[in-house]
Design a protein around this motif. Structure first.
Motif, PDB file in Angstrom:
ATOM      1  N   SER A 262      -0.030   5.697   9.256  1.00 43.24           N
ATOM      2  CA  SER A 262      -0.626   4.005   9.223  1.00 43.24           C
ATOM      3  C   SER A 262      -0.966   3.739  10.507  1.00 43.24           C
ATOM      4  O   SER A 262      -0.655   2.279  10.774  1.00 43.24           O
ATOM      5  CB  SER A 262       0.891   3.687   8.768  1.00 43.24           C
ATOM      6  N   SER A 279      -4.121   1.662   6.662  1.00 44.36           N
ATOM      7  CA  SER A 279      -3.546   0.543   7.594  1.00 44.36           C
ATOM      8  C   SER A 279      -4.887  -0.453   7.195  1.00 44.36           C
ATOM      9  O   SER A 279      -4.652  -1.692   7.149  1.00 44.36           O
ATOM     10  CB  SER A 279      -3.568   0.692   8.823  1.00 44.36           C
ATOM     11  N   ILE A 282      -4.500  -2.137   3.757  1.00 44.69           N
ATOM     12  CA  ILE A 282      -3.479  -3.292   4.024  1.00 44.69           C
ATOM     13  C   ILE A 282      -3.953  -4.473   4.425  1.00 44.69           C
ATOM     14  O   ILE A 282      -3.737  -5.641   4.023  1.00 44.69           O
ATOM     15  CB  ILE A 282      -1.990  -2.662   4.676  1.00 44.69           C
ATOM     16  N   GLY A 298       1.763  -0.738   1.050  1.00 46.53           N
ATOM     17  CA  GLY A 298       2.776  -0.482   1.923  1.00 46.53           C
ATOM     18  C   GLY A 298       3.972   0.377   1.342  1.00 46.53           C
ATOM     19  O   GLY A 298       4.292   1.344   2.008  1.00 46.53           O
TER      20      GLY A 298
END
Length: 325
Positions: A262, A279, A282, A298
């Motif tokens: 991440s 990441s 997101i 997540g």
């Protein structure tokens, strides 16, 4: 109000002014080094001396009130620590949230929406983090062995070289790699290689430190006994040293991999459309004001990392706490 990382991000993604980003990164490096020097100076001024070698066991409070207070404190602290993860998982099931305190409708719609993108970003993240972790294990183990088992001039420089990318903000590492490999004899911009090398440089310190701690607990006479019996250095490393420090190696690898899956600060400067990671997925959802979809990604990431950590722990028959002892 802007901070230095934000300014660097705007200079790269907003104006693609690498020179200005490098100047801001240099200021950030200077601030970090000054803080480290001050901290080192303060620590050197402190001197700690053991007054006596005799220790006495502190009496335990066996009262009911003490037990209740201890349980409330510990479980309350754990709940506060886990609250962000709990909120992420909870919001991931929200399909309608019309300005009320709680969502008005729950379901799996967010997971269904993100699934086509999720497969690619998970594959990319696992591949990039896995390759970088493998490099960190090999390099970090060899460097740790050289640092712990051998005395040579410049050992402090070796330690600083390994630890500096870990101490500095990741955004500086991203800008550095972008400037270095964007032009010239070696161009890696937009490839998986630049992300793997940046991940490796960023997190090799995990393996270096954990293996160094494990090696310092292994008596050198064990290795010497193997050598006296006629074993070569390579055979001693494979059959004696590596098995003894394997829990430390695995602990460092688990931490490095879980963090790199991440990783955001480096990735945001170096990723391409072909190599989007979890990441970045997101981040894109948050920018598009799709908070629930970002929470769903997540949540999958949380489950993925926990599964890998527990799987590795079961593989060696130890939990994470035991690996660091």
């Amino acid at each position: 109000m802007y901070v230095l990382p934000t300014l660097m991000y705007f200079q790269v993604h907003g104006f693609f002014n690498l020179n200005a980003a490098a100047a801001i990164a240099l200021v950030n490096v200077g601030i970090t080094l000054v803080a480290l020097l001050i901290l080192t100076w303060l620590n050197r001024r402190r001197r700690f001396v053991t007054v006596t070698g005799v220790t006495r066991r502190m009496p335990k409070s066996a009262g009911r009130g003490a037990r209740i207070f201890a349980n409330v404190y510990v479980w309350g602290l754990l709940f506060v620590a886990l609250l962000p993860q709990i909120m992420v998982i909870w919001i991931s099931f929200a399909e309608r949230w019309a300005g009320t305190v709680f969502p008005t409708e729950y379901g799996l719609g967010n997971y269904i929406t993100i699934w086509p993108v999720l497969r690619q970003v998970i594959t990319n993240s696992v591949f990039l983090a896995g390759a970088a972790t493998l490099m960190a294990v090999v390099f970090g183990t060899l460097v740790s062995y050289s640092s712990v088992r051998h005395k040579f001039k410049g050992k402090w420089a070796l330690d600083l070289t390994v630890m500096l990318p870990f101490i500095l903000p990741g955004i500086i590492t991203g800008v550095s790699f972008l400037i270095t490999f964007n032009s010239g004899p070696i161009v890696l911009t937009g490839t998986a290689a630049i992300l793997i090398f940046a991940y490796f440089v960023r997190r090799v310190a995990y393996v270096f430190r954990t293996v160094s701690a494990s090696l310092s607990q292994v008596d050198t006479r064990i290795e010497e006994a193997s050598t006296v019996c006629g074993a070569t250095w390579g055979y001693t490393m494979r059959k004696v040293t590596v098995p003894l420090v394997a829990p430390g190696v695995l602990a460092g690898a688990i931490i490095a991999f879980a963090d790199l899956v991440s990783e955001m600060s480096v990735t945001v400067f170096l990723y391409s459309a072909q190599w989007k990671t979890i990441s970045i997925a997101i981040f894109e959802r948050l920018v598009a004001d799709e908070t629930a979809a970002a929470a769903a990604i997540g949540s999958v990431t949380i489950v993925l990392v926990l599964s890998l950590v527990f799987g590795a722990s079961k593989l060696v028959g130890k939990n994470m706490a035991d690996m660091f002892r």
